[in-house]
Design a protein around this motif. Sequence first.
Motif, PDB file in Angstrom:
ATOM      1  N   PRO A  30      -8.047  -0.371   4.958  1.00  0.00           N
ATOM      2  CA  PRO A  30      -8.257  -1.824   4.887  1.00  0.00           C
ATOM      3  C   PRO A  30      -8.368  -2.341   3.449  1.00  0.00           C
ATOM      4  O   PRO A  30      -7.907  -3.433   3.139  1.00  0.00           O
ATOM      5  CB  PRO A  30      -9.572  -2.060   5.641  1.00  0.00           C
ATOM      6  CG  PRO A  30      -9.812  -0.839   6.441  1.00  0.00           C
ATOM      7  CD  PRO A  30      -9.096   0.281   5.749  1.00  0.00           C
ATOM      8  N   ALA A  31      -8.983  -1.529   2.570  1.00  0.00           N
ATOM      9  CA  ALA A  31      -9.111  -1.959   1.168  1.00  0.00           C
ATOM     10  C   ALA A  31      -7.729  -2.169   0.550  1.00  0.00           C
ATOM     11  O   ALA A  31      -7.478  -3.178  -0.118  1.00  0.00           O
ATOM     12  CB  ALA A  31      -9.904  -0.927   0.372  1.00  0.00           C
ATOM     13  N   LEU A  33      -4.901  -2.648   2.180  1.00  0.00           N
ATOM     14  CA  LEU A  33      -4.181  -3.683   2.921  1.00  0.00           C
ATOM     15  C   LEU A  33      -4.614  -5.083   2.484  1.00  0.00           C
ATOM     16  O   LEU A  33      -3.792  -5.978   2.298  1.00  0.00           O
ATOM     17  CB  LEU A  33      -4.433  -3.497   4.424  1.00  0.00           C
ATOM     18  CG  LEU A  33      -3.599  -4.355   5.361  1.00  0.00           C
ATOM     19  CD1 LEU A  33      -2.124  -4.002   5.248  1.00  0.00           C
ATOM     20  CD2 LEU A  33      -4.074  -4.170   6.801  1.00  0.00           C
ATOM     21  N   GLU A  34      -5.920  -5.258   2.291  1.00  0.00           N
ATOM     22  CA  GLU A  34      -6.463  -6.582   1.979  1.00  0.00           C
ATOM     23  C   GLU A  34      -6.636  -6.825   0.476  1.00  0.00           C
ATOM     24  O   GLU A  34      -6.890  -7.956   0.054  1.00  0.00           O
ATOM     25  CB  GLU A  34      -7.807  -6.770   2.695  1.00  0.00           C
ATOM     26  CG  GLU A  34      -7.681  -6.704   4.219  1.00  0.00           C
ATOM     27  CD  GLU A  34      -9.037  -6.528   4.905  1.00  0.00           C
ATOM     28  OE1 GLU A  34     -10.057  -6.879   4.274  1.00  0.00           O
ATOM     29  OE2 GLU A  34      -9.059  -6.042   6.051  1.00  0.00           O
ATOM     30  N   GLY A  35      -6.557  -5.749  -0.319  1.00  0.00           N
ATOM     31  CA  GLY A  35      -6.755  -5.903  -1.755  1.00  0.00           C
ATOM     32  C   GLY A  35      -8.197  -6.118  -2.155  1.00  0.00           C
ATOM     33  O   GLY A  35      -8.498  -6.533  -3.267  1.00  0.00           O
ATOM     34  N   ARG A  36      -9.102  -5.812  -1.243  1.00  0.00           N
ATOM     35  CA  ARG A  36     -10.541  -5.898  -1.542  1.00  0.00           C
ATOM     36  C   ARG A  36     -11.271  -4.941  -0.617  1.00  0.00           C
ATOM     37  O   ARG A  36     -10.731  -4.532   0.422  1.00  0.00           O
ATOM     38  CB  ARG A  36     -11.078  -7.324  -1.384  1.00  0.00           C
ATOM     39  CG  ARG A  36     -10.971  -7.869   0.018  1.00  0.00           C
ATOM     40  CD  ARG A  36     -11.441  -9.327   0.079  1.00  0.00           C
ATOM     41  NE  ARG A  36     -11.315  -9.853   1.417  1.00  0.00           N
ATOM     42  CZ  ARG A  36     -12.196  -9.657   2.398  1.00  0.00           C
ATOM     43  NH1 ARG A  36     -13.278  -8.941   2.184  1.00  0.00           N
ATOM     44  NH2 ARG A  36     -12.003 -10.182   3.585  1.00  0.00           N
ATOM     45  N   PRO A  38     -13.623  -3.554   2.237  1.00  0.00           N
ATOM     46  CA  PRO A  38     -14.058  -4.139   3.509  1.00  0.00           C
ATOM     47  C   PRO A  38     -15.582  -4.236   3.598  1.00  0.00           C
ATOM     48  O   PRO A  38     -16.304  -3.649   2.786  1.00  0.00           O
ATOM     49  CB  PRO A  38     -13.514  -3.139   4.545  1.00  0.00           C
ATOM     50  CG  PRO A  38     -13.421  -1.841   3.814  1.00  0.00           C
ATOM     51  CD  PRO A  38     -13.097  -2.194   2.397  1.00  0.00           C
ATOM     52  N   ASP A  39     -16.046  -4.975   4.609  1.00  0.00           N
ATOM     53  CA  ASP A  39     -17.488  -5.198   4.769  1.00  0.00           C
ATOM     54  C   ASP A  39     -18.266  -3.895   4.927  1.00  0.00           C
ATOM     55  O   ASP A  39     -19.421  -3.811   4.521  1.00  0.00           O
ATOM     56  CB  ASP A  39     -17.759  -6.111   5.984  1.00  0.00           C
ATOM     57  CG  ASP A  39     -17.275  -7.530   5.727  1.00  0.00           C
ATOM     58  OD1 ASP A  39     -17.109  -7.903   4.547  1.00  0.00           O
ATOM     59  OD2 ASP A  39     -17.051  -8.263   6.715  1.00  0.00           O
ATOM     60  N   SER A 152      -6.341  -5.580  -7.885  1.00  0.00           N
ATOM     61  CA  SER A 152      -5.555  -5.099  -6.747  1.00  0.00           C
ATOM     62  C   SER A 152      -6.020  -3.709  -6.347  1.00  0.00           C
ATOM     63  O   SER A 152      -6.622  -2.983  -7.157  1.00  0.00           O
ATOM     64  CB  SER A 152      -4.057  -5.060  -7.089  1.00  0.00           C
ATOM     65  OG  SER A 152      -3.808  -4.046  -8.052  1.00  0.00           O
TER      66      SER A 152
END
Length: 197
Positions: A30-31, A33-36, A38-39, A152
Amino acid sequence: MEEPQRGIRAAYTASTITVYQAYSPEIGLPAALEGRFPDMWKRDRMTWVKPSFLWMMYRCGWGTKAGQETIVAVEIARDGFEWALRNACLSSYAPGLHSDRDTWQSQLKRAPTRVRWDPERDLRLQPVPYRSLQLGLSGEAVRRYADEWTVSISDVTPLAREIHALVSSGNQDSADRLLPKVRPYPAEDRFMAHLHP
């Protein structure tokens, strides 16, 4: 040219530097994929970043170690990275650098970042005669890393697997050509002098 005993060798641009981390797929994918992050990524614990791709491969076993199967390249702002260096404390006591052990321990407790110098690795993950930087982030530094410095995040697991396969098959020249291109990072003495034991 002979390598300095301690130095930052990294892929960087005029405004960013790339560091590496390895996570479980639940965090790493997810990191990327989203460029940040995750929670579920924990901001309340220390996180270590490594400018050295091969040191990361050594640490995560080319992505084979449990919980480290996804390797990410995190491009962060150079001004953030340099803030981290300026505010860092060495992770171990250095008699020639610290006046005494108590002073060092007090500095270490207050510092939002810490530095370790570990032997750099070659393509076979064997130690070489010089050391590369690891940077530990905690507290304020973790928040800044995640929310301000990160430009990124990309998944470099396929690259790591390809390089590892080439090394395993004895094709070291081809593996070497695929490595991220690094060069000495221009870290000025004003924010590095306190980190050289």
